[in-house]
Scaffold this motif. Sequence first.
Motif, PDB file in Angstrom:
ATOM      1  N   SER A 174       0.791  -1.235   0.000  1.00 38.65           N
ATOM      2  CA  SER A 174       0.000   0.000   0.000  1.00 38.65           C
ATOM      3  C   SER A 174       0.825   1.288   0.000  1.00 38.65           C
ATOM      4  O   SER A 174       0.265   2.373  -0.069  1.00 38.65           O
ATOM      5  CB  SER A 174      -0.898   0.015   1.234  1.00 38.65           C
ATOM      6  OG  SER A 174      -0.105   0.051   2.420  1.00 38.65           O
ATOM      7  N   TRP A 175       2.143   1.190   0.112  1.00 40.89           N
ATOM      8  CA  TRP A 175       2.995   2.371   0.254  1.00 40.89           C
ATOM      9  C   TRP A 175       2.550   3.205   1.458  1.00 40.89           C
ATOM     10  O   TRP A 175       2.508   4.437   1.406  1.00 40.89           O
ATOM     11  CB  TRP A 175       2.998   3.224  -1.022  1.00 40.89           C
ATOM     12  CG  TRP A 175       3.927   2.692  -2.059  1.00 40.89           C
ATOM     13  CD1 TRP A 175       3.683   1.649  -2.912  1.00 40.89           C
ATOM     14  CD2 TRP A 175       5.248   3.149  -2.353  1.00 40.89           C
ATOM     15  NE1 TRP A 175       4.772   1.431  -3.720  1.00 40.89           N
ATOM     16  CE2 TRP A 175       5.751   2.336  -3.404  1.00 40.89           C
ATOM     17  CE3 TRP A 175       6.060   4.161  -1.838  1.00 40.89           C
ATOM     18  CZ2 TRP A 175       7.018   2.504  -3.933  1.00 40.89           C
ATOM     19  CZ3 TRP A 175       7.323   4.339  -2.370  1.00 40.89           C
ATOM     20  CH2 TRP A 175       7.785   3.508  -3.411  1.00 40.89           C
ATOM     21  N   SER A 176       2.211   2.534   2.537  1.00 38.81           N
ATOM     22  CA  SER A 176       1.760   3.234   3.736  1.00 38.81           C
ATOM     23  C   SER A 176       2.865   4.136   4.287  1.00 38.81           C
ATOM     24  O   SER A 176       3.973   3.672   4.566  1.00 38.81           O
ATOM     25  CB  SER A 176       1.371   2.213   4.816  1.00 38.81           C
ATOM     26  OG  SER A 176       1.265   2.836   6.084  1.00 38.81           O
ATOM     27  N   PRO A 177       2.589   5.442   4.477  1.00 37.27           N
ATOM     28  CA  PRO A 177       3.582   6.338   5.072  1.00 37.27           C
ATOM     29  C   PRO A 177       4.018   5.881   6.467  1.00 37.27           C
ATOM     30  O   PRO A 177       5.166   6.084   6.859  1.00 37.27           O
ATOM     31  CB  PRO A 177       2.866   7.692   5.121  1.00 37.27           C
ATOM     32  CG  PRO A 177       1.859   7.615   4.030  1.00 37.27           C
ATOM     33  CD  PRO A 177       1.404   6.177   4.027  1.00 37.27           C
ATOM     34  N   TRP A 178       3.100   5.241   7.223  1.00 32.53           N
ATOM     35  CA  TRP A 178       3.447   4.774   8.562  1.00 32.53           C
ATOM     36  C   TRP A 178       4.464   3.650   8.498  1.00 32.53           C
ATOM     37  O   TRP A 178       5.422   3.611   9.286  1.00 32.53           O
ATOM     38  CB  TRP A 178       2.192   4.325   9.310  1.00 32.53           C
ATOM     39  CG  TRP A 178       1.365   5.453   9.820  1.00 32.53           C
ATOM     40  CD1 TRP A 178       0.139   5.846   9.379  1.00 32.53           C
ATOM     41  CD2 TRP A 178       1.720   6.373  10.857  1.00 32.53           C
ATOM     42  NE1 TRP A 178      -0.294   6.950  10.079  1.00 32.53           N
ATOM     43  CE2 TRP A 178       0.654   7.288  10.992  1.00 32.53           C
ATOM     44  CE3 TRP A 178       2.842   6.520  11.690  1.00 32.53           C
ATOM     45  CZ2 TRP A 178       0.665   8.332  11.914  1.00 32.53           C
ATOM     46  CZ3 TRP A 178       2.853   7.553  12.612  1.00 32.53           C
ATOM     47  CH2 TRP A 178       1.786   8.440  12.725  1.00 32.53           C
ATOM     48  N   LEU A 179       4.287   2.713   7.571  1.00 33.05           N
ATOM     49  CA  LEU A 179       5.263   1.633   7.421  1.00 33.05           C
ATOM     50  C   LEU A 179       6.628   2.199   7.037  1.00 33.05           C
ATOM     51  O   LEU A 179       7.669   1.748   7.537  1.00 33.05           O
ATOM     52  CB  LEU A 179       4.789   0.631   6.371  1.00 33.05           C
ATOM     53  CG  LEU A 179       3.657  -0.320   6.777  1.00 33.05           C
ATOM     54  CD1 LEU A 179       3.239  -1.180   5.591  1.00 33.05           C
ATOM     55  CD2 LEU A 179       4.078  -1.196   7.954  1.00 33.05           C
ATOM     56  N   LEU A 180       6.635   3.181   6.151  1.00 27.35           N
ATOM     57  CA  LEU A 180       7.896   3.798   5.738  1.00 27.35           C
ATOM     58  C   LEU A 180       8.538   4.537   6.913  1.00 27.35           C
ATOM     59  O   LEU A 180       9.764   4.498   7.089  1.00 27.35           O
ATOM     60  CB  LEU A 180       7.655   4.756   4.572  1.00 27.35           C
ATOM     61  CG  LEU A 180       7.193   4.110   3.265  1.00 27.35           C
ATOM     62  CD1 LEU A 180       6.848   5.180   2.238  1.00 27.35           C
ATOM     63  CD2 LEU A 180       8.268   3.186   2.714  1.00 27.35           C
ATOM     64  N   PHE A 181       7.711   5.209   7.713  1.00 27.64           N
ATOM     65  CA  PHE A 181       8.232   5.932   8.880  1.00 27.64           C
ATOM     66  C   PHE A 181       8.897   4.967   9.856  1.00 27.64           C
ATOM     67  O   PHE A 181      10.033   5.198  10.311  1.00 27.64           O
ATOM     68  CB  PHE A 181       7.099   6.687   9.567  1.00 27.64           C
ATOM     69  CG  PHE A 181       7.523   7.395  10.831  1.00 27.64           C
ATOM     70  CD1 PHE A 181       8.046   8.675  10.779  1.00 27.64           C
ATOM     71  CD2 PHE A 181       7.406   6.776  12.064  1.00 27.64           C
ATOM     72  CE1 PHE A 181       8.450   9.332  11.941  1.00 27.64           C
ATOM     73  CE2 PHE A 181       7.798   7.412  13.232  1.00 27.64           C
ATOM     74  CZ  PHE A 181       8.327   8.695  13.163  1.00 27.64           C
TER      75      PHE A 181
END
Length: 281
Positions: free
Chosen positions: A246-253
């Motif tokens: 999903s390209w989740s910003p939280w996962l990237l963070f």
Amino acid sequence: MQKLLIIIALLVPVFLLPNVTSAHQPRITTDNPTVVISPEISKAYYGTLSGEPALYIITSDKAFALYVGVLVPDIADQKKDVSAVILKDGEQVALLDSAGFEWKKFFEPFGRDTYWQGPEYKAQAEAGTYEIRVTSAQNDSKYSLAVGEIEAFDFKETVNALTLIPQLKKDFFNKSPIDFILSPFGWGLIVIMFVLAFIFGFIYRALLKKIARNTKRGTSKNINKKGRTIRVVAGVALLLIAITTSWSPWLLFFSGFAFFEAIFSWCGLYAALGKNTCPTE
């Protein structure tokens, strides 16, 4: 530091917008009919015909610049048979007929996807209610309907695009969402979330060192080599999950924060609990 975080958050769209100024605001069609709001603003509606025409309704109380374009994805077995008819108060205004039309291949750099660009219509439209009917030979084709030509991408639309593009990669273009990493918009998001994660880490560590100095909570290092390795693995795993789903910003963070902990031999959770496995501290 709080002001710095606010400034970076405000700069996110500035960093990304140069890559989206020529892009349509993406929309995934879920209703039939679909009401088109602000028809002069450039939008791209993505859908798949399911046995009947897809209807789009435009209502305007003043004259406006009307633009409508038909596109289909450049994917295997995709038919170039999508047409559209524009009606005003039940009377035909224009026919965007795919039959005999010379479709042109079109590469869109924002999402880095390729389309076949079909018939278009552009005119100064009078006030009133307009209906756009999208059809294909068997009413089973994928299509993208472009409406409006004024390019407008604010922070809200940037976030919306981030949410929809991975889904479009998978469902509309039959690609893995990881393909988005080739776009400046994709890798730009990774850079921004990693920067925010590192800034958060520096602030959190500095506050604990100040508040809990001379205690295990206030140490500069609190994890050993094994702990650092675990965090590198966790950071890579979270990054891979993010860019392949999903390209989740939280996962990237949290991926960026795991790398921060590995680089600086410091764990935020260990610091909060007063735990320390680092042999030098």
